[in-house]
Design an enzyme around this catalytic site. Structure first.
Site, short mmCIF file in Angstrom:
data_model
loop_
_atom_site.label_atom_id
_atom_site.label_comp_id
_atom_site.label_asym_id
_atom_site.label_seq_id
_atom_site.Cartn_x
_atom_site.Cartn_y
_atom_site.Cartn_z
N GLU A 88 127.94 52.32 3.49
CA GLU A 88 126.92 51.28 3.57
C GLU A 88 126.29 51.14 2.19
O GLU A 88 125.75 52.12 1.66
CB GLU A 88 125.82 51.65 4.58
CG GLU A 88 126.33 51.78 5.99
CD GLU A 88 125.22 52.10 7.00
OE1 GLU A 88 124.02 51.96 6.66
OE2 GLU A 88 125.56 52.50 8.13
N GLU A 102 125.62 58.34 10.74
CA GLU A 102 124.54 59.12 10.10
C GLU A 102 123.99 60.23 11.00
O GLU A 102 122.84 60.19 11.46
CB GLU A 102 123.40 58.20 9.66
CG GLU A 102 123.79 57.28 8.52
CD GLU A 102 122.61 56.53 7.90
OE1 GLU A 102 121.54 56.47 8.51
OE2 GLU A 102 122.77 56.01 6.79
C1 GAL Z 1 121.36 53.12 7.73
C2 GAL Z 1 122.02 53.01 9.09
C3 GAL Z 1 122.31 51.55 9.45
C4 GAL Z 1 121.10 50.71 9.20
C5 GAL Z 1 120.68 50.86 7.76
C6 GAL Z 1 119.49 50.03 7.37
O1 GAL Z 1 120.69 54.32 7.59
O2 GAL Z 1 123.23 53.72 9.12
O3 GAL Z 1 122.68 51.49 10.80
O4 GAL Z 1 120.08 51.09 10.05
O5 GAL Z 1 120.35 52.20 7.51
O6 GAL Z 1 119.23 50.14 6.00
#
Ligand code: GAL
Length: 662
Positions: free
Chosen positions: A310, A142
Site C-alpha cells: 500500500e 496488517e
Molecule cells: C492501512 C490499511 C488499509 C487502509 C489504510 C488507510 O493501514 O491496511 O486497509 O485502512 O491503512 O491509510
C-alpha cells in the site's frame, strides 16, 4: 520494476469496472490487489459462497494484461460468523471485548477462528487454483494493526500456558528463569499462569517479555496456517503479507521465513507525524527519506526484494493532520521504494470510497472516477520505472535490530525520552547522511557480507551472541555497539556479571554506572578532541583492554569514560555509552565507515538522501527547494538531470560516493 493498485470492485457498480480496469492499464499498472476485507461478499451466509463477482474482476484484470494479487479476507470476519461464535473476538487487557463493526476483531488463538480461517482460505484458494491471472496472495491485512497483536482472552491464556510448558516444562524452572521470589510472584504450577491481567502496578518484566514472544508466535503460527493452505493448493503462487511502519508487535525477521517476500504499507505524511521531534514543513508534505528508507531496509531481506503493498496515493484520513502531499510526492515515493530494493509499488487505493470509515482517504481516482493527483504521479512513476530491471540492493553496513530487545526495553525505558526506534534512527540517519547503503537485519544474520555493523541496543545478550560478534570482529569486521548492550539475559534478568555481561570481553570495558538524564541537564562529551552534545542516557565505563576515546564532560559523570575502542586482530569494537546527538553520531559513523573502508559522501543536507541499487544512485529531494548534483562527467542521468527540483528525484548511473549534492 512496476506499479500496481489496491482495488475494491465490491464498492462500485459492475458497469463501472471495465472503465476502472482500462484506466489502470492506461497508467501502466501491472498488479491489482483485491479482496482483503470482502468475506461478507464472498460468503454472505455460512457455506453459501459467491465468487462470481471476484471471478469477473480477476478476468477483466487479466484481459487488460495485468495480474491479480488476492488477499485472504480474514481481517474482517462477517457479522453472521461473529454472532455464531462470539468467542472469536479479541479482549483488551481490562476485559473489554473488541466487537464487530470495524475490523481486526478476532483472536489469533481462538481454535474456532483458526477453523473458520482454514475454511475460507481453502475455499478461496481452491476456487482460484487454476486461474492464470492470479499471481499470488497477501495473507490477511496488517496483522497487529490497531494494537491487535495482543489479546487477553481466555483462549490466549490457555495457549500461553501451553507455550510456557513447551519452553520451561515446569513451574520450578520458570520460577528460576524469571526470578519470581520478588514480590511473592512464585507459581506452584504452570496451570496458574495467565496473560498479564490488570494489576495495581507494573508487571514482572520476564512475564511481559514472554507474553510478547508468545503473542508474536501466535500471529506467526496463524499466518503459517494460511500460507501453508495456499501453497498446498498452488505452489507457484507467491505468498506475502503487508507489515507496517516501524511496527513491533510481530517478529518480522521470523515471520518472513514463511513468506516469499515481505511487503509493507507506506504512508509517508502519516508516519512522519509519529516522530518524537519537531517536523520541518516539508515533512508534512512528503515525509522523511530516512523514515521511509529505514522501513524499506528493514522489510527487504538481504538479497531479496520486497513489495510496497500500500503506497499513500494523496491525502489520508488517519494522521492528526493531512496536508495535501507536495507536487510529485507520490511519484517520488515509488522511486524511493525501488531505490531501496522494492520491485513493486501498489498504491492504496484505486478510488476514494463513498462509504464507510475511510471517506477522507484519497485514491488514485476521485470519488466521481476522475483522475486525482496520485493518478498522474503513478502514471509518471510507471513510465520512469518501466525500463528498469534491477538486481537487489547490496548494503555496506548492517544495523542489528531484534524485536526481543525492543520488547524487553519497553517496560525498562528508564526515561520518558527513551525510544527504541528513535535511538536506532540516530545511527541510521547518520549512516544514510554519508551515503552508506544500510540493511537492518537480525543479530543472528550472516554478518560477513557487511563491511561494518552497528549493534543497536543489544540489551539481551548471551554467549552465542558474543561468539557470533566475536567471529565477525576477529574476521576483520568493524563493529559499533550502542549503549544498553548486554544488560540482561534472555529471560530478562540482569546478568550476574556487570554490563555488558557476555559481551564484556569483546568490548574490553564494563559499565560502572548508568544514568538517565532529563533534557534540562547539560550532557556533553568529548570525542577525539572535540566536544559534542548527547541526550537521555549516560554510562560511565571502566576500560580494561579497550582504549578510552570519549569522555563525559558534564554533570556527575564528568571525566568518566563514555566511548571506548577495542582493536581485535584486524577488526575493532567501538562501544558508545551514551545517546549521541547528530554531530557526534556523524563522527562516530564516519570513523566506523573509514575503518571499514566504506567510501562516504560529504554530509548530505537534511531531507536530501542518496540510495544506491545495482549501479544506479537515486538522489531524492524531500525538501522545498531544488538541489544540484555534481556527478562524474561520464555518468548518465537515467531519470532527471543535475538539478533535482523539490519533491523530485534524479537517477544517475554512478555510485553514491562519487556524487556531491548542494
Ligand atoms: C492501512 C490499511 C488499509 C487502509 C489504510 C488507510 O493501514 O491496511 O486497509 O485502512 O491503512 O491509510
Amino acid at each position: 520494476m512496476t506499479i500496481g493498485t489496491c482495488y475494491f470492485p465490491e464498492h462500485w457498480p459492475r458497469e463501472r469496472w471495465e472503465t476502472d480496469v482500462k484506466e489502470m492499464a492506461d497508467a501502466g499498472i501491472e498488479y491489482v490487489r483485491m479482496a482483503e476485507f470482502s468475506w461478507a461478499e464472498l460468503e454472505p451466509e455460512r457455506g453459501e459462497f459467491d465468487f462470481a463477482w471476484l471471478d469477473d474482476a480477476v478476468e477483466l484484470i487479466g484481459e487488460h494484461g495485468m495480474q491479480a494479487v488476492l488477499c485472504t479476507p480474514t481481517a474482517t470476519p462477517p457479522k453472521w460468523l461473529v454472532d455464531e461464535h462470539p468467542d472469536i473476538r479479541q479482549e483488551a487487557q481490562d476485559g473489554t471485548v473488541k466487537d464487530w463493526g470495524s475490523r481486526r476483531h478476532y483472536c489469533f488463538n481462538s481454535p474456532t477462528y483458526r477453523e473458520e480461517t482454514a475454511r475460507i482460505v481453502t475455499a478461496m484458494a481452491e476456487h482460484f487454483a487454476d486461474d492464470p491471472h492470479v499471481a499470488g496472495w497477501q495473507t490477511d491485512n496488517e496483522y497487529g494493526c490497531h494494537g491487535t497483536a495482543h489479546c487477553f482472552c481466555e483462549d490466549c491464556s490457555a495457549a500461553f500456558r501451553d507455550w510456557l510448558r513447551e519452553r520451561y516444562g515446569d513451574a520450578e524452572t520458570l520460577n528460576e528463569r524469571w526470578g519470581t521470589s520478588f514480590w511473592s510472584q512464585r507459581y506452584d504450577s504452570l496451570d496458574q499462569l495467565e496473560v498479564p491481567q490488570p494489576t495495581p502496578y507494573n508487571h514482572h518484566p520476564s512475564h511481559l517479555l514472554d507474553y510478547n514472544r508468545f503473542s508474536s508466535d501466535s500471529v506467526i503460527e496463524y499466518n503459517r496456517l494460511q500460507a501453508d493452505l495456499l501453497r498446498d493448493v498452488n505452489d507457484e503462487w507467491f505468498v506475502t503479507h503487508n507489515f507496517m511502519s516501524e511496527y513491533g508487535g510481530v517478529d518480522v525477521n521470523e515471520m518472513r521465513e514463511d513468506l516469499d517476500f515481505a511487503g509493507w504499507d507506506s504512508y509517508p505524511t502519516g508516519h512522519v507525524q509519529e516522530a518524537d521531534r519537531d517536523l520541518r514543513d516539508a515533512e508534512f508534505r512528503v515525509g522523511n527519506p530516512d523514515q521511509l528508507g529505514l522501513n524499506h531496509d528493514l522489510y527487504r531481506a538481504p538479497d531479496a526484494p520486497h513489495w510496497i503493498m500500500e503506497q499513500q496515493p494523496g491525502d489520508v484520513n488517519w494522521p492528526p493532520h493531512s496536508p495535501q502531499p507536495g507536487e510529485g510526492a507520490m511519484r517520488l515515493w515509488a522511486h524511493w521504494a525501488v531505490a531501496h530494493g522494492a520491485d513493486e509499488v501498489l498504491y492504496f487505493r484505486w478510488r476514494r470510497c463513498r462509504e464507510g470509515q475511510e471517506q477522507y482517504h484519497a485514491g488514485l481516482r476521485k470519488h466521481d472516477g476522475s483522475a486525482d493527483r496520485g493518478y498522474r504521479d503513478a502514471d509518471a512513476a510507471a513510465d520512469d520505472l518501466d525500463d528498469l530491471d534491477l538486481d537487489p540492493v547490496e548494503a555496506d553496513v548492517a544495523i542489528l535490530h531484534d524485536f526481543e530487545n525492543m520488547w524487553a526495553l519497553g517496560p525498562d525505558r528508564h526515561s520518558p525520552d527513551f525510544s527504541y526506534w528513535a535511538h536506532l534512527k540516530t545511527y541510521y540517519r547518520a549512516l544514510r547522511a554519508r551515503g552508506a547503503t544500510v540493511s537492518i537485519v537480525s543479530q543472528s544474520a550472516d554478518l560477513d557480507r557487511f563491511d561494518a555493523v552497528v549493534g543497536n541496543t543489544l540489551y539481551l545478550a548471551d554467549e552465542s551472541l558474543a561468539a557470533h560478534l566475536d567471529d565477525y570482529v576477529t574476521g576483520g569486521g568493524d563493529l559499533l555497539l550502542t549503549m544498553r548492550a548486554g544488560v540482561k539475559d534472555r529471560a530478562n534478568q540482569l546478568h550476574e556479571e556487570l554490563t555488558p555481561g557476555p559481551l564484556a570481553n569483546l568490548v574490553g570495558a564494563r559499565v560502572d554506572q548508568h544514568e538517565s538524564v532529563p533534557e534540562q541537564i547539560e550532557t556533553r562529551a568529548t570525542y577525539d578532541g572535540e566536544t559534542y552534545d548527547y541526550r537521555t542516557w549516560a554510562e560511565w565505563l571502566d576500560a580494561d583492554a579497550a582504549a578510552v576515546v570519549g569522555r563525559h564532560e558534564t554533570g556527575t559523570a564528568a571525566g568518566e569514560a563514555a566511548i571506548t575502542r577495542n582493536e581485535v586482530d584486524d577488526g575493532s569494537v567501538t562501544y558508545v555509552g551514551l545517546w549521541p546527538e547528530a554531530d557526534l553520531a556523524d563522527r562516530l559513523v564516519t570513523d566506523l565507515l573509514g575503518r571499514a573502508d566504506v567510501p562516504t559522501t560529504d554530509r548530505l543536507p537534511e531531507g536530501v538522501r542518496l540510495a544506491e541499487r545495482d549501479g544506479l544512485t537515486w538522489v531524492g529531494n524531500f525538501t522545498e527547494g531544488a538541489v544540484g548534483v555534481d556527478a562524474p562527467a561520464d555518468a548518465e542521468f537515467v531519470v532527471g538531470d543535475e538539478t533535482v527540483p523539490s519533491f523530485d528525484v534524479s537517477v544517475v548511473a554512478a555510485p553514491a560516493h562519487e556524487l556531491t549534492v548542494e
